[in-house]
Each structure stands twice: as structure tokens, then as C-alpha cells.
Write a protein that holds these residues in place. Sequence first.
Motif, PDB file in Angstrom:
ATOM      1  N   GLN A 112       0.860  -1.178   0.000  1.00  0.00           N
ATOM      2  CA  GLN A 112       0.000   0.000   0.000  1.00  0.00           C
ATOM      3  C   GLN A 112       0.901   1.233   0.000  1.00  0.00           C
ATOM      4  OE1 GLN A 112      -3.073  -2.376   2.926  1.00  0.00           O
ATOM      5  NE2 GLN A 112      -2.761  -0.202   3.336  1.00  0.00           N
ATOM      6  N   VAL A 113       0.745   2.058  -1.033  1.00  0.00           N
ATOM      7  CA  VAL A 113       1.646   3.195  -1.208  1.00  0.00           C
ATOM      8  C   VAL A 113       1.356   4.272  -0.171  1.00  0.00           C
ATOM      9  CG1 VAL A 113       1.917   2.727  -3.667  1.00  0.00           C
ATOM     10  CG2 VAL A 113       0.146   4.325  -2.899  1.00  0.00           C
ATOM     11  N   GLY A 114       2.389   5.037   0.115  1.00  0.00           N
ATOM     12  CA  GLY A 114       2.264   6.132   1.072  1.00  0.00           C
ATOM     13  C   GLY A 114       3.601   6.424   1.715  1.00  0.00           C
ATOM     14  N   LYS A 115       3.611   7.437   2.543  1.00  0.00           N
ATOM     15  CA  LYS A 115       4.840   7.847   3.228  1.00  0.00           C
ATOM     16  C   LYS A 115       4.501   8.158   4.678  1.00  0.00           C
ATOM     17  CE  LYS A 115       8.776  10.991   2.592  1.00  0.00           C
ATOM     18  NZ  LYS A 115       9.318  12.080   1.722  1.00  0.00           N
ATOM     19  N   LYS A 158      -7.842  -1.654   4.524  1.00  0.00           N
ATOM     20  CA  LYS A 158      -8.826  -0.615   4.842  1.00  0.00           C
ATOM     21  C   LYS A 158      -8.190   0.603   5.511  1.00  0.00           C
ATOM     22  CE  LYS A 158     -10.144  -2.734   9.273  1.00  0.00           C
ATOM     23  NZ  LYS A 158     -11.249  -3.401  10.010  1.00  0.00           N
ATOM     24  N   TYR A 159      -6.908   0.485   5.894  1.00  0.00           N
ATOM     25  CA  TYR A 159      -6.231   1.604   6.554  1.00  0.00           C
ATOM     26  C   TYR A 159      -5.419   2.395   5.537  1.00  0.00           C
ATOM     27  CZ  TYR A 159      -7.469  -0.698  10.937  1.00  0.00           C
ATOM     28  OH  TYR A 159      -8.167  -1.263  11.965  1.00  0.00           O
ATOM     29  N   ALA A 160      -5.556   3.708   5.585  1.00  0.00           N
ATOM     30  CA  ALA A 160      -4.869   4.590   4.634  1.00  0.00           C
ATOM     31  C   ALA A 160      -3.462   4.908   5.137  1.00  0.00           C
ATOM     32  CB  ALA A 160      -5.673   5.873   4.429  1.00  0.00           C
ATOM     33  N   ILE A 161      -2.644   3.857   5.246  1.00  0.00           N
ATOM     34  CA  ILE A 161      -1.265   3.996   5.701  1.00  0.00           C
ATOM     35  C   ILE A 161      -0.372   3.169   4.788  1.00  0.00           C
ATOM     36  CG2 ILE A 161      -1.855   4.414   8.124  1.00  0.00           C
ATOM     37  CD1 ILE A 161      -1.210   1.468   8.690  1.00  0.00           C
ATOM     38  N   PRO A 162       0.908   3.519   4.686  1.00  0.00           N
ATOM     39  CA  PRO A 162       1.800   2.690   3.876  1.00  0.00           C
ATOM     40  C   PRO A 162       2.042   1.338   4.537  1.00  0.00           C
ATOM     41  CG  PRO A 162       3.040   4.410   5.016  1.00  0.00           C
ATOM     42  CD  PRO A 162       1.589   4.714   5.231  1.00  0.00           C
ATOM     43  N   VAL A 163       1.992   0.298   3.730  1.00  0.00           N
ATOM     44  CA  VAL A 163       2.257  -1.065   4.195  1.00  0.00           C
ATOM     45  C   VAL A 163       3.150  -1.735   3.163  1.00  0.00           C
ATOM     46  CG1 VAL A 163       1.278  -3.294   4.839  1.00  0.00           C
ATOM     47  CG2 VAL A 163      -0.007  -1.199   5.317  1.00  0.00           C
ATOM     48  N   CYS A 164       4.211  -2.383   3.623  1.00  0.00           N
ATOM     49  CA  CYS A 164       5.053  -3.134   2.693  1.00  0.00           C
ATOM     50  C   CYS A 164       5.178  -4.577   3.161  1.00  0.00           C
ATOM     51  CB  CYS A 164       6.425  -2.490   2.531  1.00  0.00           C
ATOM     52  SG  CYS A 164       7.556  -2.719   3.915  1.00  0.00           S
ATOM     53  N   TYR A 165       5.347  -5.466   2.195  1.00  0.00           N
ATOM     54  CA  TYR A 165       5.409  -6.904   2.465  1.00  0.00           C
ATOM     55  C   TYR A 165       6.749  -7.484   2.028  1.00  0.00           C
ATOM     56  CZ  TYR A 165       0.387  -6.625   3.308  1.00  0.00           C
ATOM     57  OH  TYR A 165      -0.849  -6.294   3.817  1.00  0.00           O
ATOM     58  N   ASP A 166       7.092  -8.617   2.632  1.00  0.00           N
ATOM     59  CA  ASP A 166       8.300  -9.365   2.297  1.00  0.00           C
ATOM     60  C   ASP A 166       9.571  -8.571   2.576  1.00  0.00           C
ATOM     61  OD1 ASP A 166       9.483 -11.742   1.510  1.00  0.00           O
ATOM     62  OD2 ASP A 166       9.704 -11.098  -0.577  1.00  0.00           O
ATOM     63  N   PHE A 167       9.554  -7.782   3.642  1.00  0.00           N
ATOM     64  CA  PHE A 167      10.754  -7.034   4.034  1.00  0.00           C
ATOM     65  C   PHE A 167      11.763  -8.023   4.627  1.00  0.00           C
ATOM     66  CE2 PHE A 167      13.445  -4.111   6.348  1.00  0.00           C
ATOM     67  CZ  PHE A 167      13.418  -2.954   5.567  1.00  0.00           C
ATOM     68  N   PRO A 168      13.057  -7.835   4.370  1.00  0.00           N
ATOM     69  CA  PRO A 168      14.060  -8.811   4.830  1.00  0.00           C
ATOM     70  C   PRO A 168      14.418  -8.676   6.300  1.00  0.00           C
ATOM     71  CG  PRO A 168      15.141  -7.058   3.607  1.00  0.00           C
ATOM     72  CD  PRO A 168      13.655  -6.812   3.501  1.00  0.00           C
ATOM     73  N   VAL A 169      13.472  -9.049   7.154  1.00  0.00           N
ATOM     74  CA  VAL A 169      13.710  -9.122   8.592  1.00  0.00           C
ATOM     75  C   VAL A 169      12.933 -10.323   9.117  1.00  0.00           C
ATOM     76  CG1 VAL A 169      11.802  -7.512   9.099  1.00  0.00           C
ATOM     77  CG2 VAL A 169      13.623  -7.863  10.788  1.00  0.00           C
ATOM     78  N   GLY A 170      13.613 -11.208   9.868  1.00  0.00           N
ATOM     79  CA  GLY A 170      12.944 -12.405  10.349  1.00  0.00           C
ATOM     80  C   GLY A 170      13.921 -13.442  10.862  1.00  0.00           C
ATOM     81  N   HIS A 171      13.498 -14.691  10.888  1.00  0.00           N
ATOM     82  CA  HIS A 171      14.264 -15.756  11.535  1.00  0.00           C
ATOM     83  C   HIS A 171      15.245 -16.473  10.609  1.00  0.00           C
ATOM     84  CE1 HIS A 171      11.945 -15.234  15.167  1.00  0.00           C
ATOM     85  NE2 HIS A 171      12.603 -16.224  15.739  1.00  0.00           N
ATOM     86  N   ARG A 172      15.382 -16.042   9.382  1.00  0.00           N
ATOM     87  CA  ARG A 172      16.418 -16.581   8.502  1.00  0.00           C
ATOM     88  C   ARG A 172      17.509 -15.532   8.381  1.00  0.00           C
ATOM     89  NH1 ARG A 172      11.696 -18.186   5.249  1.00  0.00           N
ATOM     90  NH2 ARG A 172      11.334 -20.411   5.542  1.00  0.00           N
ATOM     91  N   ILE A 202       3.314   0.196   8.370  1.00  0.00           N
ATOM     92  CA  ILE A 202       3.546  -1.184   8.795  1.00  0.00           C
ATOM     93  C   ILE A 202       4.503  -1.868   7.826  1.00  0.00           C
ATOM     94  CG2 ILE A 202       2.508  -3.444   9.219  1.00  0.00           C
ATOM     95  CD1 ILE A 202      -0.011  -2.114  10.109  1.00  0.00           C
ATOM     96  N   ILE A 203       5.451  -2.600   8.408  1.00  0.00           N
ATOM     97  CA  ILE A 203       6.407  -3.394   7.646  1.00  0.00           C
ATOM     98  C   ILE A 203       6.177  -4.860   7.999  1.00  0.00           C
ATOM     99  CG2 ILE A 203       8.854  -3.920   7.326  1.00  0.00           C
ATOM    100  CD1 ILE A 203       9.404  -0.969   8.166  1.00  0.00           C
ATOM    101  N   ILE A 204       5.759  -5.646   7.026  1.00  0.00           N
ATOM    102  CA  ILE A 204       5.543  -7.076   7.235  1.00  0.00           C
ATOM    103  C   ILE A 204       6.815  -7.803   6.818  1.00  0.00           C
ATOM    104  CG2 ILE A 204       4.109  -9.076   6.737  1.00  0.00           C
ATOM    105  CD1 ILE A 204       2.611  -6.797   8.120  1.00  0.00           C
ATOM    106  N   GLY A 205       7.481  -8.414   7.801  1.00  0.00           N
ATOM    107  CA  GLY A 205       8.717  -9.129   7.531  1.00  0.00           C
ATOM    108  C   GLY A 205       8.477 -10.568   7.159  1.00  0.00           C
ATOM    109  N   GLN A 206       9.400 -11.434   7.543  1.00  0.00           N
ATOM    110  CA  GLN A 206       9.355 -12.842   7.164  1.00  0.00           C
ATOM    111  C   GLN A 206       8.592 -13.658   8.210  1.00  0.00           C
ATOM    112  OE1 GLN A 206      11.039 -13.703   4.097  1.00  0.00           O
ATOM    113  NE2 GLN A 206      10.904 -11.470   4.099  1.00  0.00           N
TER     114      GLN A 206
END
Length: 317
Positions: free
Chosen positions: A182-185, A275-289, A247-251
Motif C-alpha cells: 500500500q503506497v504512502g509515506k 482498509k487503513y490509509a497507511i503505507p504497508v510493505c510486504y516481504d521485508f528482509p527481517v525475520g528468523h532466517r 507497517i512493515i511485514i517481515g518474514q
Amino acid sequence: MKRFLLAWIMALALLPVRAQWLHEGDTIAIISPSSATDTATINGGIRTLEQWGFHCVVSRHALNDYRGFAGSIRERRDDLLWALTNPQVKAVMCSRGGDGAVHLLCELKPEVFRKYPKLLIGFSDITALLSAEACAGNVGIHGSMCHALGTYEGKDTVSQALRHMMMGDMPTYHVASHPLNQVGKARGLLVGGNMSVMHGLAGSDYDPLLLPDIILFVEDTGESMTKVDRMLHNIEVRGLMSHVKGIIIGQFSSYKIIPNTFPDMNYMFHEYLRKYAIPVCYDFPVGHRHMRNFPMLVGSEAELEVTDEGVTLSFCP
């Protein structure tokens, strides 16, 4: 790693938070606030840290084993207090995660973290301590611990990014676009880490979701889609989504796809976050690998920009 690039900006002592960046020769304390570990794991991490020019000291109870934890609650608490209050110690690296860091928060008051700001490094179960640091106005690094540093000998891109961040040299992360983004800043205080650990802090003095104007990043391993769904809606039912500016969705790893529901965890998040008008990105490189676990400066002001072309995350001076 073709979908991920990073650039460096010098940010020594510029961030508007209490940070104590490291220099060669500084002392790092190795503690075990969660599950029990072993000598090989700790020594592997120390070898890499010493190659980077740091001096390491190991806490008294770091190799204890008490019912699967690295010592009793009192022993682990005492080791953390020793590391925080020792004036010779400039940073604290946790040997591993697992379970049990929250035990220490039940034994400590928030004032302890405010009085003794130290750069604390770890992830997974260490999210509990990183959240306490953020709520105290300090920064910590959500990043690799002894096992990964020993395994990769500190020479890989992720480990080198950690070394730079420990010394105050901040990265700017560039991540390829994802069809669900979801685009935004947005600009806010970067908080987050392991979603299930953070969920366990809900409503406490160490709950980072109670902070205003946050950029939230989440990752997890071994948690089912149903459980993650409940954690996400706990944030919503508590009325805290108004605090979240991005929001940043990691691994999310080691979970089973539930037939006739969502293709994967990302689609489950998108079902509710769209439904939220905020930037959201997926598959960010942060997690358990490890090779998908770039360091994040928890408690720092950060700026997240999501466009059709990709994602940029920078730490703001």
C-alpha cells in the motif's frame, strides 16, 4: 538478494534518542536472558566481535541451564543488571533467543532502562527487552546474535550491516515492490520485532504499541495463520491502530497454509490492513532466517516510503 539494496549514511550521534555507538576497543557484554545456550555458540559470536575490534566479556550465568532457561529468573535478571550498570560495558549482545526474556521484565521497573541506557542487540524472544528499551526512550538493534555471527564469521552482508549499525553508520534500505503493498509515506518511531513476543507485552509498561506515532514491523516463526490473525486483531480491538502510521511485514516462516483460506500470511494481513490509509510493505528482509534478517534500529525515528516502484526505509537524523 536481488530484490534488496542498501546504502549507507553517516549518522554518528545524530539520532534524537539516547544511543551509545561503539568504537573499536569498546567492551560488549554477552548475556543469555532467554533459553539455555552452549559454549560453542557464545565463543563463535565472540570470535567475530573480536575480529571486528571489540572486547567481549561473558556474564556470570550466561551458560547456566535451569529447566531449559539460561539460569533462574534471578540469575538472568542479575546478568542483565550487571551489563546495564557496568560502566565499562558499552553494548549488550544476547547470545540467543528462545523463551524467557519477559521473566526479567516482571522483575524490573521501567526506570532501570531509563537510568542505564545501553545499546542492546538481539531478536526473536529479545523483542521483549528491545520493547522495554524503546519505551524507555532508548534505541536497540533487532539483529543477529552469537549463533549467526559465529556461523557466517561476520563476513556476509547482513552481519556487516549489523557491524555498521553498531558503530552508528545507518543504512537506508531499498526493497523491491510487492503486489500487495500500500503506497504512502510515514514517519514515526520504529518499534516491533517478533509478533508473538510483542503480543505478550500487551497493556504493560513495556508495550511499544502504546507509544504514539509508530512505524511497526513484525515477523515470526512457527506461528499459525490463525494465531497471527488473533494477534493482529488484538491490536485493532484495543484501538491502537490509530498509533500506527506505517507497517512493515517481515518474514513469517515455518507455518502451514490453511486450505480454502489465504494463499499465504501476506494475503491474510492484506485482507485486514487494506482498509487503513497507511503505507504497508510486504516481504521485508527481517525475520528468523539470517540472510533475510537485516538489522533494524528499534526506538529510532524512521521514515517509510512505499511507492509503485519499491520501498525505502531510512533512519532519520
